[in-house]
Design an enzyme around this catalytic site. Structure first.
Site, PDB file in Angstrom:
ATOM      1  N   SER A 170       0.777  -1.100   0.106  1.00 30.98           N
ATOM      2  CA  SER A 170      -0.032   0.297   0.214  1.00 30.98           C
ATOM      3  C   SER A 170       0.995   1.455  -0.063  1.00 30.98           C
ATOM      4  CB  SER A 170      -0.665  -0.327   1.222  1.00 30.98           C
ATOM      5  OG  SER A 170      -2.060  -0.382   0.747  1.00 30.98           O
ATOM      6  N   LYS A 175      -9.255  -5.768  10.985  1.00 35.23           N
ATOM      7  CA  LYS A 175     -10.527  -5.293  10.125  1.00 35.23           C
ATOM      8  C   LYS A 175     -11.847  -5.489  10.486  1.00 35.23           C
ATOM      9  CE  LYS A 175      -8.689  -6.022   5.599  1.00 35.23           C
ATOM     10  NZ  LYS A 175      -8.916  -6.782   4.401  1.00 35.23           N
ATOM     11  N   ASN A 194     -12.108  -1.925   5.840  1.00 37.36           N
ATOM     12  CA  ASN A 194      -9.883  -1.395   5.631  1.00 37.36           C
ATOM     13  C   ASN A 194     -10.192  -0.553   5.581  1.00 37.36           C
ATOM     14  OD1 ASN A 194     -11.759  -1.065   3.538  1.00 37.36           O
ATOM     15  ND2 ASN A 194     -10.263  -2.166   2.168  1.00 37.36           N
ATOM     16  N   ASP A 250     -12.925  -3.563   0.337  1.00 34.28           N
ATOM     17  CA  ASP A 250     -12.936  -4.421  -0.196  1.00 34.28           C
ATOM     18  C   ASP A 250     -13.604  -4.728  -1.411  1.00 34.28           C
ATOM     19  OD1 ASP A 250      -9.910  -4.713   0.616  1.00 34.28           O
ATOM     20  OD2 ASP A 250     -10.967  -5.745   2.858  1.00 34.28           O
ATOM     21  N   ALA A 300     -12.242 -17.938   6.054  1.00 39.69           N
ATOM     22  CA  ALA A 300     -14.236 -16.759   7.053  1.00 39.69           C
ATOM     23  C   ALA A 300     -13.154 -15.306   7.813  1.00 39.69           C
ATOM     24  CB  ALA A 300     -14.553 -17.238   7.764  1.00 39.69           C
ATOM     25  N   GLY A 355     -11.190 -11.435   8.277  1.00 37.29           N
ATOM     26  CA  GLY A 355     -11.785 -10.344   8.041  1.00 37.29           C
ATOM     27  C   GLY A 355     -12.216  -9.672   6.393  1.00 37.29           C
ATOM     28  N   ALA A 356     -10.738 -10.564   5.313  1.00 33.29           N
ATOM     29  CA  ALA A 356     -10.505  -9.898   3.837  1.00 33.29           C
ATOM     30  C   ALA A 356     -12.273 -11.100   3.381  1.00 33.29           C
ATOM     31  CB  ALA A 356      -9.528 -11.290   3.222  1.00 33.29           C
ATOM     32  N   ASN A 385     -13.773 -23.313   6.113  1.00 28.31           N
ATOM     33  CA  ASN A 385     -13.512 -22.326   6.906  1.00 28.31           C
ATOM     34  C   ASN A 385     -12.742 -23.349   7.618  1.00 28.31           C
ATOM     35  OD1 ASN A 385     -11.099 -19.599   7.366  1.00 28.31           O
ATOM     36  ND2 ASN A 385     -12.222 -20.213   9.219  1.00 28.31           N
ATOM     37  N   ARG A 386     -11.228 -23.587   7.972  1.00 28.58           N
ATOM     38  CA  ARG A 386     -10.698 -24.677   8.976  1.00 28.58           C
ATOM     39  C   ARG A 386     -11.519 -24.435  10.544  1.00 28.58           C
ATOM     40  NH1 ARG A 386      -5.314 -22.969  10.504  1.00 28.58           N
ATOM     41  NH2 ARG A 386      -6.140 -20.941  11.558  1.00 28.58           N
TER      42      ARG A 386
END
Ligand code: ATR
Length: 282
Positions: free
Chosen positions: A20, A71, A92, A107, A133, A135-136, A156-157
């Protein structure tokens, strides 16, 4: 009159690898704006985040981008949030106003625009599969569930985290990670939002042989630019979207809010980022 630069930055942990500052630095240079955009490490947890934000506001920052793992903290910290950030449950981008803080989730628009540029219209995607699962994922799922009319399945794990996101939408369900391979048969769009496959992280081990020939694959990981997931998708001739496009597009609204100038996303900017990623590989 003061010659103090306009201040903004990106906060997260780890943050040293963030691209960024390069994006915003280039836009500042092009626009001839006296501004600075710093990468600032803030350790995980809401308390350190709050202390960090209070300090940046005291120092006169106009706002920050927020990345892993803050986030959700960013949304909690803000006094007001754009509807899409509220819906996603994560932010974000923070804009510091005199007495208050506004949260955005760019995002969502960044992901949608990067898909559009690759010729993928969310309204036409029937079944999407999201890996991760965090923040993104919240931004990606918000884009898929709200702009798209189809079904979204999150693997998701830690299944509880996927369930927490799924509970926000009617057309989103959560599944056990190990059931993922079976879902690929019906998937039109597969999106990796986990940190697997990122340089120095474990690989994302997934066999995409069952994806339909018409499917598209997006990976939000951009270091390396061609993840093993995207390489496998290209080898099968599937449409792919890499993480750099989303990164550039999510950056633009913050820049405009803090520095007061609309930035341009072009090939030159992308090449700058690709060159930096190449340099880091050496
Ligand atoms: P971000 O804000 O960028 O999404 P995050 O909130 O730390 O980052 O989320 C990282 C994602 O990668 C999570 O979905 C995480 O799974 P858990 O919720 O189970 O932690 C996923 N992830 C990270 N390492 C993983 C691994 N070794 N195996 C499977 N998933 C992993």
């Amino acid at each position: 009159m003061t010659n103090d630069p306009i201040l903004a930055g990106v906060v997260g942990s780890p943050i040293a690898h963030s691209l960024s500052p390069l994006i915003h630095g280039e836009w500042l240079r092009r626009a001839g704006i006296n501004g600075r955009y710093d990468a600032i490490e803030i350790e995980p947890g809401y308390e350190p985040f709050k202390i960090g934000m209070d300090e940046l506001r005291r120092r006169g920052f106009r706002g920050v981008n927020v990345t892993l793992p803050h986030k959700e903290n960013a949304l909690q910290y803000a006094d007001a949030a754009a509807p899409v950030a509220k819906q996603a449950g994560a932010a974000n981008t923070l804009i510091f106003e005199d007495a208050s803080v506004k949260a955005l989730n760019t995002d969502v628009s960044g992901f949608t625009t990067s898909l559009k540029q690759a010729g993928i219209e969310l309204g036409e995607v029937k079944n999407s599969t999201v890996l991760g699962a965090g923040g993104a994922a919240r931004g990606v799922v918000a884009a898929l569930a709200c702009s798209g009319r189809g079904a979204v399945t999150i693997f998701n794990r830690t299944k509880e985290k996927a369930e927490a996101i799924a509970a926000l939408y009617e057309n989103v369900t959560a599944q056990d990670w190990d059931r993922c391979p079976r879902a690929l048969l019906k998937t039109d769009l597969l999106v990796n939002t986990t940190s697997l496959g990122m340089t120095s992280n474990p690989a994302l081990e997934i066999d995409i042989a069952d994806l339909p020939r018409s499917a598209a694959v997006a990976d939000i990981v951009y270091a390396p630019l061609e993840t093993s997931l995207l390489r496998a998708a290209k080898e099968r001739g599937l449409k792919v979207v890499d993480g750099l496009d989303m990164l550039m597009h999510q950056a633009a609204p913050g820049f405009e809010a803090w520095f007061g100038s609309k930035p341009v996303i072009d090939n030159e900017l992308r090449e700058l980022l690709v060159t930096e990623l190449e340099r880091r590989k050496q």
